[in-house]
Design a protein around this motif. Structure first.
Motif: not given
Length: 397
Positions: A142-168
């Protein structure tokens, strides 16, 4: 030349025992070892990828050991970055995390903070560390706006990582995560992350990072050049008898160049041995001389159970911890023992099989779903304190 050097560790499981043998002194010795490596190798960061404690409500002596151990690492000159695993209580481990960063200890337990890095500098520029806590799908989806499975939540967290890296641009990236990544080799001492074996996530999720420090699996191993498990520093099951315990020493180069990764061996409190044979052979054969002072698992294959086998074997193997009986009688057609039938099965399969056994028919789809939901609820309940209030604004550190 000054470049960032990282000591990748994980799965300390402070407070855990080994077949009722207290490991606290061995865990304290491991902190001594880590501090010495920090000093000798000029380590900048000790990166711990989850399962700091063995249980959500750790014993007082385990908490005291962590306090002392982290003090030693920071005093030795390292910045410590650690995140919660599936055995940890995120709330308890994360207490005071906003204040601790200024002292060189960064604790990350909040899934919503996945894209908020810890930044360090060397002669090549910045290095961004993204320590992901264990992400339980039922709580993090829910907080990550991801599918309710391990691939979904880790993928969503890594999307946040890549979004931050895009400005660095040009920043080197180090991600740590507590997960079962496909291609990894497990052991008997890891807790299942998902009912029915659905907790594994694809390796490709971790493409394009400078280094990925994984935790959860207890064997030190390489999945790809830049994606590795450090494994647990101590063995927690006899299935780890063949493991070489330790950590990884990672030296970052210039942007665009691969990290240099070297193994660091950990001190072993006592070697493990898995022995098998007839009682008379085990008591007399010279081939077992080197195993007499090991923590020992013995499987007796005598056709009939010998009298007082544990007492007799402990006269030669005083640290015998587990005795199994597997008579080498001729194979007989039949279903075998219940233990033999369920060996290697997951929790859901065992529950469904038990239902079939006691009433004579397989579980229906609806019953299987109910059992899966009950097992998932028990899994989450065991992670006491993992749920977080993710609506409160977080300050950056």
């Amino acid at each position: 030349m000054w470049v960032v050097r990282i000591l990748h560790s994980s799965d300390w499981h402070l407070g855990r025992s080994f077949h009722r043998v207290d490991l606290l002194s061995a865990q304290a010795a491991h902190f001594d070892h880590l501090a010495e490596v920090v000093r000798a190798e000029k380590v900048d960061v000790v990166l711990v990828a989850g399962d700091v404690y063995d249980r959500a409500l750790p014993a007082v002596d385990a908490v005291a050991l962590l306090d002392e151990g982290l003090h030693r690492l920071v005093s030795a000159g390292a910045t410590v970055i650690l995140s919660s695993g599936n055995h940890d209580s995120a709330r308890r481990l994360g207490f005071g995390s906003r204040l601790l960063g200024a002292s060189g200890l960064h604790v990350r337990t909040d899934p919503a903070g996945a894209g908020r890095p810890v930044l360090l500098d060397d002669e090549h520029g910045q290095v961004a560390f993204y320590p992901l806590p264990y992400l339980e799908p039922a709580l993090a989806a829910g907080p990550l706006g991801a599918e309710r499975n391990h691939t979904g939540v880790i993928g969503a967290a890594l999307d946040l990582v890549r979004a931050d890296l895009a400005i660095r641009p040009g920043v080197r990236s180090v991600v740590s995560a507590h997960a079962f990544v496909m291609g990894g080799a497990g052991s008997d001492s890891e807790r299942e992350l998902a009912v029915g074996g659905l907790g594994q996530v694809p390796l490709k999720l971790f493409d394009d990072f400078t280094y990925v420090a994984l935790g959860h699996l207890h064997g030190r191993q390489e999945l790809a050049g830049q994606v590795r498990y450090s494994g647990s520093p101590l063995a927690f099951s006899f299935s780890e008898a063949g493991h070489r315990k330790g950590s990884w020493l990672v030296t970052l180069g210039a942007p665009g160049t691969p990290a240099r990764v070297e193994p660091v061996e950990a001190p072993v409190p006592r070697r493990l041995a898995r022995l098998r044979g007839h009682l008379s052979e085990l008591l007399t054969s010279v081939q077992f001389v080197d195993d007499e002072q090991t923590w020992t698992q013995i499987t007796l294959t005598d056709p009939e159970r010998p009298a007082e086998p544990m007492e007799r074997l402990r006269r030669r193997f005083p640290h015998l911890l587990e005795l199994r009986l597997e008579p080498d009688r001729p194979a007989v057609a039949g279903p075998g023992s219940y233990t033999e039938r369920i060996a290697g099965q997951g929790d859901l399969d065992i529950c469904c099989g038990f239902l079939d056994r006691v009433r004579g028919r397989a579980a229906t789809h609806a019953e299987t779903v109910l059992m899966q939901q009950a097992l998932e609820a028990a899994l989450i309940d065991g992670m006491e304190g993992v749920a977080l209030d993710l609506t409160e604004p977080r300050r950056s550190t």
